[in-house]
Scaffold this motif. Structure first.
Motif, short mmCIF file in Angstrom:
data_model
loop_
_atom_site.label_atom_id
_atom_site.label_comp_id
_atom_site.label_asym_id
_atom_site.label_seq_id
_atom_site.Cartn_x
_atom_site.Cartn_y
_atom_site.Cartn_z
N TRP A 71 0.81 -1.23 0.00
CA TRP A 71 0.00 0.00 0.00
C TRP A 71 0.84 1.27 0.00
N ASP A 107 -0.37 3.93 -2.46
CA ASP A 107 -1.68 4.43 -2.04
C ASP A 107 -1.55 5.38 -0.85
N TRP A 128 -2.59 9.22 -0.72
CA TRP A 128 -3.52 9.69 0.32
C TRP A 128 -2.92 10.89 1.06
#
Length: 274
Positions: free
Chosen positions: A102, A105, A109
């Motif tokens: 992740w 991501d 974010w």
């Protein structure tokens, strides 16, 4: 093979660059010019040739002590930058050299949080500061400035760290270096240019932050952004005094930016051209 560029082409490009630069810099220049006008001159309209009076600077210093706000700005900008680096260097290291499923991501974010309007979280942040006794405190505002600039700091350091060969860190591990020694004695010295560029940019962003500094401070922790806003009163805008206050506020960061412009450009464009 590189394409040859004619002298005429270079002249046109240089002239266009100067025109764009002057257009961008002109508001700052006119602010400085207006600061040397009397209030009567300032409200009369556009004029590039002021009388040269310094009465606005004298009035500004007499009304609000400049150096208290200046010291607060220095403390907040430098302090928030140091905090941001202490958090961002290990975070960027883990994302660059030990990426997980992740990682990308999480980076996206973090960057997306910069797109959220600050006013959307003003009320909860204000209540948190009120209930924890951090309102009008330099420590509280320093933490706030660190948090709002942290995504940019992590992204810039991540970009730099990605350019460092991982084999160097592996060699350090084979020599028995701990994680702390790896970050402090191997990674950090190699990334000094990137860390310096990131530090300079964060100082500029923290110095110029107005939304949070005005709303979370009153007197004790107020920086130069609050110093400027104090010259906007219900009686109206005092253009000459406001310009003098603005000039005093932007002068330190303008000088720093001028002397460190090569480092800033290198930091902002690093990795853009291979």
């Amino acid at each position: 093979m590189a394409r040859a560029v004619s002298t005429q082409h270079k002249t046109i490009a240089t002239a266009a660059a100067w025109i764009v630069a002057l257009l961008i810099f002109f508001p700052i220049l006119y602010t400085i010019i207006t600061s040397f006008k009397s209030e009567q001159e300032a409200i009369q309209g556009f004029n590039l040739f002021p009388s040269g009076t310094t009465e606005s600077y004298t009035a500004v210093e007499a009304q609000n002590g400049y150096f208290k706000f200046f010291l607060n700005s220095v403390f907040l900008a430098v302090g928030s930058t140091i905090l941001a680096l202490l958090v961002a260097i290990p975070a960027a290291w883990s994302m660059a050299f030990s990426p997980g499923k992740w990682t990308k991501d999480i980076l996206m974010w973090m960057l997306s949080t910069k797109m959220m309007p600050a006013v959307a979280v003003l009320f909860p942040i204000y209540l948190i500061f009120r209930d924890t006794g951090l309102l009008d405190s330099r420590i509280g505002l320093m933490i706030m400035l660190m948090l709002i600039n942290l995504p940019i700091v992590v992204w810039m350091l991540y970009t730099y760290f990605r350019e460092i060969p991982g084999e160097i860190l592996e060699a350090a591990r084979m020599d028995g270096a701990s994680l702390w020694n790896e970050i402090v004695y191997v990674l950090t010295p190699m990334a000094v240019p990137g860390i310096a560029s990131t530090m300079l940019l964060n100082i500029i962003l923290a110095w110029n932050e107005a939304f949070w500094t005005i709303r979370l401070t009153t007197t004790e922790a107020a920086p130069l952004t609050a110093f400027i806003s104090s010259f906007s009163s219900p009686q109206g805008l005092f253009w000459a005094k406001l310009s003098a206050a603005s000039t005093l506020a932007i002068a330190p960061i303008l000088i720093m930016g001028w002397f460190s412009q090569k480092q800033l450009v290198r930091g902002l464009t690093f990795g853009a051209v291979k």
